[in-house]
Design a protein around this motif. Structure first.
Motif, PDB file in Angstrom:
ATOM      1  N   VAL A  85       0.832  -1.204   0.000  1.00  0.00           N
ATOM      2  CA  VAL A  85       0.000   0.000   0.000  1.00  0.00           C
ATOM      3  C   VAL A  85       0.866   1.252   0.000  1.00  0.00           C
ATOM      4  O   VAL A  85       0.588   2.218  -0.724  1.00  0.00           O
ATOM      5  N   VAL A  86       1.941   1.260   0.778  1.00  0.00           N
ATOM      6  CA  VAL A  86       2.843   2.423   0.819  1.00  0.00           C
ATOM      7  C   VAL A  86       3.524   2.613  -0.528  1.00  0.00           C
ATOM      8  O   VAL A  86       3.618   3.738  -1.040  1.00  0.00           O
ATOM      9  N   VAL A  87       4.001   1.543  -1.133  1.00  0.00           N
ATOM     10  CA  VAL A  87       4.670   1.645  -2.436  1.00  0.00           C
ATOM     11  C   VAL A  87       3.685   2.122  -3.498  1.00  0.00           C
ATOM     12  O   VAL A  87       4.020   2.960  -4.348  1.00  0.00           O
ATOM     13  N   PHE A  88       2.454   1.634  -3.465  1.00  0.00           N
ATOM     14  CA  PHE A  88       1.448   2.081  -4.427  1.00  0.00           C
ATOM     15  C   PHE A  88       1.148   3.569  -4.224  1.00  0.00           C
ATOM     16  O   PHE A  88       1.015   4.318  -5.204  1.00  0.00           O
ATOM     17  N   ALA A  89       1.055   3.992  -2.968  1.00  0.00           N
ATOM     18  CA  ALA A  89       0.814   5.410  -2.686  1.00  0.00           C
ATOM     19  C   ALA A  89       1.974   6.270  -3.188  1.00  0.00           C
ATOM     20  O   ALA A  89       1.757   7.388  -3.688  1.00  0.00           O
ATOM     21  N   LEU A  90       3.192   5.784  -3.065  1.00  0.00           N
ATOM     22  CA  LEU A  90       4.338   6.529  -3.608  1.00  0.00           C
ATOM     23  C   LEU A  90       4.258   6.611  -5.136  1.00  0.00           C
ATOM     24  O   LEU A  90       4.659   7.617  -5.726  1.00  0.00           O
ATOM     25  N   GLY A  91       3.734   5.583  -5.772  1.00  0.00           N
ATOM     26  CA  GLY A  91       3.530   5.625  -7.214  1.00  0.00           C
ATOM     27  C   GLY A  91       2.494   6.661  -7.611  1.00  0.00           C
ATOM     28  O   GLY A  91       2.679   7.419  -8.573  1.00  0.00           O
ATOM     29  N   GLY A 100       6.407   4.536 -12.306  1.00  0.00           N
ATOM     30  CA  GLY A 100       6.597   3.281 -13.019  1.00  0.00           C
ATOM     31  C   GLY A 100       7.283   2.225 -12.176  1.00  0.00           C
ATOM     32  O   GLY A 100       6.868   1.061 -12.155  1.00  0.00           O
ATOM     33  N   LEU A 101       8.318   2.623 -11.461  1.00  0.00           N
ATOM     34  CA  LEU A 101       9.022   1.663 -10.609  1.00  0.00           C
ATOM     35  C   LEU A 101       8.137   1.165  -9.466  1.00  0.00           C
ATOM     36  O   LEU A 101       8.150  -0.029  -9.136  1.00  0.00           O
ATOM     37  N   CYS A 102       7.379   2.070  -8.877  1.00  0.00           N
ATOM     38  CA  CYS A 102       6.507   1.671  -7.775  1.00  0.00           C
ATOM     39  C   CYS A 102       5.412   0.726  -8.254  1.00  0.00           C
ATOM     40  O   CYS A 102       5.133  -0.293  -7.606  1.00  0.00           O
ATOM     41  N   PHE A 103       4.795   1.048  -9.392  1.00  0.00           N
ATOM     42  CA  PHE A 103       3.737   0.175  -9.905  1.00  0.00           C
ATOM     43  C   PHE A 103       4.302  -1.162 -10.371  1.00  0.00           C
ATOM     44  O   PHE A 103       3.653  -2.204 -10.224  1.00  0.00           O
ATOM     45  N   LEU A 104       5.502  -1.165 -10.897  1.00  0.00           N
ATOM     46  CA  LEU A 104       6.151  -2.411 -11.295  1.00  0.00           C
ATOM     47  C   LEU A 104       6.428  -3.283 -10.068  1.00  0.00           C
ATOM     48  O   LEU A 104       6.239  -4.512 -10.110  1.00  0.00           O
ATOM     49  N   ALA A 105       6.865  -2.661  -8.977  1.00  0.00           N
ATOM     50  CA  ALA A 105       7.104  -3.406  -7.737  1.00  0.00           C
ATOM     51  C   ALA A 105       5.801  -4.008  -7.212  1.00  0.00           C
ATOM     52  O   ALA A 105       5.778  -5.168  -6.767  1.00  0.00           O
ATOM     53  N   CYS A 106       4.710  -3.244  -7.256  1.00  0.00           N
ATOM     54  CA  CYS A 106       3.416  -3.769  -6.817  1.00  0.00           C
ATOM     55  C   CYS A 106       2.974  -4.936  -7.697  1.00  0.00           C
ATOM     56  O   CYS A 106       2.473  -5.946  -7.189  1.00  0.00           O
ATOM     57  N   ALA A 107       3.156  -4.799  -8.993  1.00  0.00           N
ATOM     58  CA  ALA A 107       2.778  -5.877  -9.911  1.00  0.00           C
ATOM     59  C   ALA A 107       3.614  -7.131  -9.658  1.00  0.00           C
ATOM     60  O   ALA A 107       3.101  -8.252  -9.740  1.00  0.00           O
ATOM     61  N   ALA A 108       4.881  -6.951  -9.321  1.00  0.00           N
ATOM     62  CA  ALA A 108       5.744  -8.098  -9.031  1.00  0.00           C
ATOM     63  C   ALA A 108       5.284  -8.827  -7.775  1.00  0.00           C
ATOM     64  O   ALA A 108       5.281 -10.067  -7.726  1.00  0.00           O
ATOM     65  N   VAL A 109       4.877  -8.086  -6.760  1.00  0.00           N
ATOM     66  CA  VAL A 109       4.389  -8.712  -5.523  1.00  0.00           C
ATOM     67  C   VAL A 109       3.099  -9.487  -5.805  1.00  0.00           C
ATOM     68  O   VAL A 109       2.910 -10.609  -5.330  1.00  0.00           O
ATOM     69  N   VAL A 110       2.205  -8.892  -6.584  1.00  0.00           N
ATOM     70  CA  VAL A 110       0.949  -9.571  -6.928  1.00  0.00           C
ATOM     71  C   VAL A 110       1.235 -10.836  -7.751  1.00  0.00           C
ATOM     72  O   VAL A 110       0.657 -11.900  -7.499  1.00  0.00           O
ATOM     73  N   ALA A 111       2.129 -10.739  -8.725  1.00  0.00           N
ATOM     74  CA  ALA A 111       2.473 -11.905  -9.542  1.00  0.00           C
ATOM     75  C   ALA A 111       3.088 -13.012  -8.695  1.00  0.00           C
ATOM     76  O   ALA A 111       2.792 -14.200  -8.893  1.00  0.00           O
ATOM     77  N   TYR A 112       3.932 -12.647  -7.733  1.00  0.00           N
ATOM     78  CA  TYR A 112       4.532 -13.650  -6.855  1.00  0.00           C
ATOM     79  C   TYR A 112       3.460 -14.317  -5.989  1.00  0.00           C
ATOM     80  O   TYR A 112       3.496 -15.533  -5.783  1.00  0.00           O
ATOM     81  N   GLY A 113       2.511 -13.545  -5.506  1.00  0.00           N
ATOM     82  CA  GLY A 113       1.423 -14.110  -4.718  1.00  0.00           C
ATOM     83  C   GLY A 113       0.590 -15.087  -5.530  1.00  0.00           C
ATOM     84  O   GLY A 113       0.206 -16.161  -5.057  1.00  0.00           O
ATOM     85  N   ILE A 114       0.298 -14.729  -6.783  1.00  0.00           N
ATOM     86  CA  ILE A 114      -0.447 -15.640  -7.655  1.00  0.00           C
ATOM     87  C   ILE A 114       0.371 -16.901  -7.926  1.00  0.00           C
ATOM     88  O   ILE A 114      -0.157 -18.012  -7.945  1.00  0.00           O
ATOM     89  N   HIS A 115       1.677 -16.729  -8.094  1.00  0.00           N
ATOM     90  CA  HIS A 115       2.557 -17.884  -8.305  1.00  0.00           C
ATOM     91  C   HIS A 115       2.511 -18.831  -7.103  1.00  0.00           C
ATOM     92  O   HIS A 115       2.526 -20.061  -7.271  1.00  0.00           O
ATOM     93  N   LEU A 116       2.448 -18.288  -5.895  1.00  0.00           N
ATOM     94  CA  LEU A 116       2.392 -19.125  -4.705  1.00  0.00           C
ATOM     95  C   LEU A 116       1.058 -19.840  -4.571  1.00  0.00           C
ATOM     96  O   LEU A 116       1.002 -20.957  -4.043  1.00  0.00           O
TER      97      LEU A 116
END
Length: 74
Positions: free
Chosen positions: A23-29, A52-68
């Motif tokens: 949430v903090v990273v998304f808010a920084l984006g 862009g970097l913040c949204f990319l980091a959020c997308a990476a966390v979501v993708a990792y969660g889906i992978h798990l």
């Protein structure tokens, strides 16, 4: 049935921590996008890069969660 309460507490704490961090990273984006819209020149490019970097980091966390969660991705 036996519940390992310490493991459950660790999972809850990590989940809360990761949720707050995303949430903090998304808010920084969003902040970067708002700065890009109001500033001109280099500040505009820096704001878009930050967003862009913040949204990319959020997308990476979501993708990792889906992978798990999804078994075929293992």
């Amino acid at each position: 049935m036996h519940v390992d309460w310490s493991a459950l507490g660790r999972v809850a704490a990590v989940s809360l921590g990761v949720t707050v961090a995303v949430v903090v990273v998304f808010a920084l984006g969003v902040l970067g996008l708002s700065r890009a819209g109001t500033a001109g020149g280099g500040a505009s490019a820096a704001g878009r890069a930050q967003a862009g970097l913040c949204f990319l980091a959020c997308a990476a966390v979501v993708a990792y969660g889906i992978h798990l969660i999804v078994p075929p991705f293992h």
